[in-house]
Design a protein around this motif. Sequence first.
Motif, PDB file in Angstrom:
ATOM      1  N   THR A 228       0.832  -1.203   0.000  1.00 21.26           N
ATOM      2  CA  THR A 228       0.000   0.000   0.000  1.00 21.26           C
ATOM      3  C   THR A 228       0.869   1.256   0.000  1.00 21.26           C
ATOM      4  O   THR A 228       2.087   1.184   0.175  1.00 21.26           O
ATOM      5  CB  THR A 228      -0.886   0.029   1.261  1.00 21.26           C
ATOM      6  N   LYS A 229       0.225   2.399  -0.130  1.00 19.74           N
ATOM      7  CA  LYS A 229       0.914   3.694  -0.043  1.00 19.74           C
ATOM      8  C   LYS A 229       1.541   3.834   1.343  1.00 19.74           C
ATOM      9  O   LYS A 229       2.643   4.369   1.480  1.00 19.74           O
ATOM     10  CB  LYS A 229      -0.104   4.819  -0.302  1.00 19.74           C
ATOM     11  N   LEU A 230       0.875   3.348   2.362  1.00 16.74           N
ATOM     12  CA  LEU A 230       1.417   3.388   3.721  1.00 16.74           C
ATOM     13  C   LEU A 230       2.703   2.550   3.818  1.00 16.74           C
ATOM     14  O   LEU A 230       3.677   2.981   4.431  1.00 16.74           O
ATOM     15  CB  LEU A 230       0.377   2.898   4.728  1.00 16.74           C
ATOM     16  N   ASP A 231       2.712   1.373   3.179  1.00 13.82           N
ATOM     17  CA  ASP A 231       3.930   0.552   3.140  1.00 13.82           C
ATOM     18  C   ASP A 231       5.067   1.337   2.490  1.00 13.82           C
ATOM     19  O   ASP A 231       6.196   1.342   2.980  1.00 13.82           O
ATOM     20  CB  ASP A 231       3.706  -0.739   2.344  1.00 13.82           C
ATOM     21  N   LEU A 232       4.746   1.984   1.388  1.00 10.33           N
ATOM     22  CA  LEU A 232       5.746   2.781   0.673  1.00 10.33           C
ATOM     23  C   LEU A 232       6.251   3.922   1.546  1.00 10.33           C
ATOM     24  O   LEU A 232       7.462   4.150   1.641  1.00 10.33           O
ATOM     25  CB  LEU A 232       5.163   3.328  -0.631  1.00 10.33           C
ATOM     26  N   ASP A 233       5.332   4.622   2.195  1.00 12.58           N
ATOM     27  CA  ASP A 233       5.729   5.729   3.078  1.00 12.58           C
ATOM     28  C   ASP A 233       6.665   5.239   4.186  1.00 12.58           C
ATOM     29  O   ASP A 233       7.674   5.872   4.482  1.00 12.58           O
ATOM     30  CB  ASP A 233       4.503   6.403   3.696  1.00 12.58           C
ATOM     31  N   HIS A 234       6.335   4.097   4.778  1.00  9.86           N
ATOM     32  CA  HIS A 234       7.171   3.539   5.840  1.00  9.86           C
ATOM     33  C   HIS A 234       8.547   3.147   5.311  1.00  9.86           C
ATOM     34  O   HIS A 234       9.565   3.410   5.954  1.00  9.86           O
ATOM     35  CB  HIS A 234       6.496   2.337   6.498  1.00  9.86           C
ATOM     36  N   MET A 235       8.583   2.529   4.147  1.00  9.57           N
ATOM     37  CA  MET A 235       9.866   2.129   3.555  1.00  9.57           C
ATOM     38  C   MET A 235      10.713   3.353   3.212  1.00  9.57           C
ATOM     39  O   MET A 235      11.934   3.326   3.369  1.00  9.57           O
ATOM     40  CB  MET A 235       9.646   1.282   2.305  1.00  9.57           C
ATOM     41  N   MET A 236      10.084   4.417   2.753  1.00  3.77           N
ATOM     42  CA  MET A 236      10.830   5.638   2.422  1.00  3.77           C
ATOM     43  C   MET A 236      11.433   6.243   3.692  1.00  3.77           C
ATOM     44  O   MET A 236      12.559   6.736   3.671  1.00  3.77           O
ATOM     45  CB  MET A 236       9.933   6.645   1.700  1.00  3.77           C
ATOM     46  N   ILE A 237      10.701   6.205   4.792  1.00  3.33           N
ATOM     47  CA  ILE A 237      11.232   6.712   6.071  1.00  3.33           C
ATOM     48  C   ILE A 237      12.423   5.867   6.508  1.00  3.33           C
ATOM     49  O   ILE A 237      13.460   6.395   6.916  1.00  3.33           O
ATOM     50  CB  ILE A 237      10.132   6.741   7.148  1.00  3.33           C
ATOM     51  N   VAL A 238      12.283   4.555   6.418  1.00  2.83           N
ATOM     52  CA  VAL A 238      13.386   3.664   6.781  1.00  2.83           C
ATOM     53  C   VAL A 238      14.597   3.928   5.883  1.00  2.83           C
ATOM     54  O   VAL A 238      15.736   3.999   6.354  1.00  2.83           O
ATOM     55  CB  VAL A 238      12.952   2.180   6.702  1.00  2.83           C
ATOM     56  N   ALA A 239      14.361   4.114   4.586  1.00  3.48           N
ATOM     57  CA  ALA A 239      15.453   4.382   3.646  1.00  3.48           C
ATOM     58  C   ALA A 239      16.138   5.709   3.970  1.00  3.48           C
ATOM     59  O   ALA A 239      17.365   5.815   3.905  1.00  3.48           O
ATOM     60  CB  ALA A 239      14.929   4.386   2.211  1.00  3.48           C
ATOM     61  N   GLN A 240      15.349   6.731   4.320  1.00  8.26           N
ATOM     62  CA  GLN A 240      15.945   8.025   4.691  1.00  8.26           C
ATOM     63  C   GLN A 240      16.801   7.880   5.951  1.00  8.26           C
ATOM     64  O   GLN A 240      17.912   8.418   6.009  1.00  8.26           O
ATOM     65  CB  GLN A 240      14.852   9.069   4.909  1.00  8.26           C
ATOM     66  N   CYS A 241      16.297   7.163   6.929  1.00  3.69           N
ATOM     67  CA  CYS A 241      17.065   6.941   8.161  1.00  3.69           C
ATOM     68  C   CYS A 241      18.331   6.150   7.862  1.00  3.69           C
ATOM     69  O   CYS A 241      19.409   6.457   8.393  1.00  3.69           O
ATOM     70  CB  CYS A 241      16.217   6.209   9.197  1.00  3.69           C
ATOM     71  N   ALA A 242      18.215   5.137   7.029  1.00  4.01           N
ATOM     72  CA  ALA A 242      19.389   4.330   6.667  1.00  4.01           C
ATOM     73  C   ALA A 242      20.428   5.194   5.957  1.00  4.01           C
ATOM     74  O   ALA A 242      21.631   5.061   6.216  1.00  4.01           O
ATOM     75  CB  ALA A 242      18.971   3.160   5.782  1.00  4.01           C
ATOM     76  N   GLY A 243      19.986   6.088   5.081  1.00  7.46           N
ATOM     77  CA  GLY A 243      20.911   6.987   4.388  1.00  7.46           C
ATOM     78  C   GLY A 243      21.661   7.872   5.368  1.00  7.46           C
ATOM     79  O   GLY A 243      22.877   8.074   5.247  1.00  7.46           O
ATOM     80  N   ILE A 244      20.949   8.385   6.363  1.00  3.46           N
ATOM     81  CA  ILE A 244      21.582   9.235   7.391  1.00  3.46           C
ATOM     82  C   ILE A 244      22.589   8.430   8.207  1.00  3.46           C
ATOM     83  O   ILE A 244      23.710   8.870   8.440  1.00  3.46           O
ATOM     84  CB  ILE A 244      20.500   9.867   8.302  1.00  3.46           C
ATOM     85  N   VAL A 245      22.189   7.236   8.624  1.00  3.52           N
ATOM     86  CA  VAL A 245      23.073   6.387   9.423  1.00  3.52           C
ATOM     87  C   VAL A 245      24.319   6.012   8.621  1.00  3.52           C
ATOM     88  O   VAL A 245      25.446   6.071   9.134  1.00  3.52           O
ATOM     89  CB  VAL A 245      22.330   5.120   9.910  1.00  3.52           C
ATOM     90  N   LEU A 246      24.141   5.641   7.371  1.00  3.12           N
ATOM     91  CA  LEU A 246      25.289   5.274   6.537  1.00  3.12           C
ATOM     92  C   LEU A 246      26.227   6.459   6.329  1.00  3.12           C
ATOM     93  O   LEU A 246      27.447   6.317   6.361  1.00  3.12           O
ATOM     94  CB  LEU A 246      24.820   4.708   5.198  1.00  3.12           C
TER      95      LEU A 246
END
Length: 133
Positions: free
Chosen positions: A78-96
Amino acid sequence: NEVDFGSVKLGSGIVGTVAKTKSEIIIEDVKADDRFDSSRDVFIKGLIVRNLLCVPIMDHKAEVIAVLITYNKPWSFTKLDLDHMMIVAQCAGIVLRKAQMFQELKDSQRMEQAVAKLSKEIYKSIEGGLVNL
């Protein structure tokens, strides 16, 4: 199952397409998608992928540094799944990025220590041999 995190060619397969376009992909039936190739898109050998959600992980310069994938949801993504994955990806980018900066700092400190040690050794080797004019 054997995990293979081999390199991916930009624009090749799902992961390569996400990396090249810097945009997410949701596929409900991978068998019906021409971009999907089980020989290069499945990282866990022997796994049957039915559906997937794939998003880019970007650094502070908006360059793709990795791709995040989730797959085989029992129902549609769903769009909610996508939104959650984008947040996780943004956090992962910051951590990396922070990990990269930390490593650069450690490397810089090691270099400074090596230069200081070398400077002391050079000074000791010529100490007393300098002529004042």
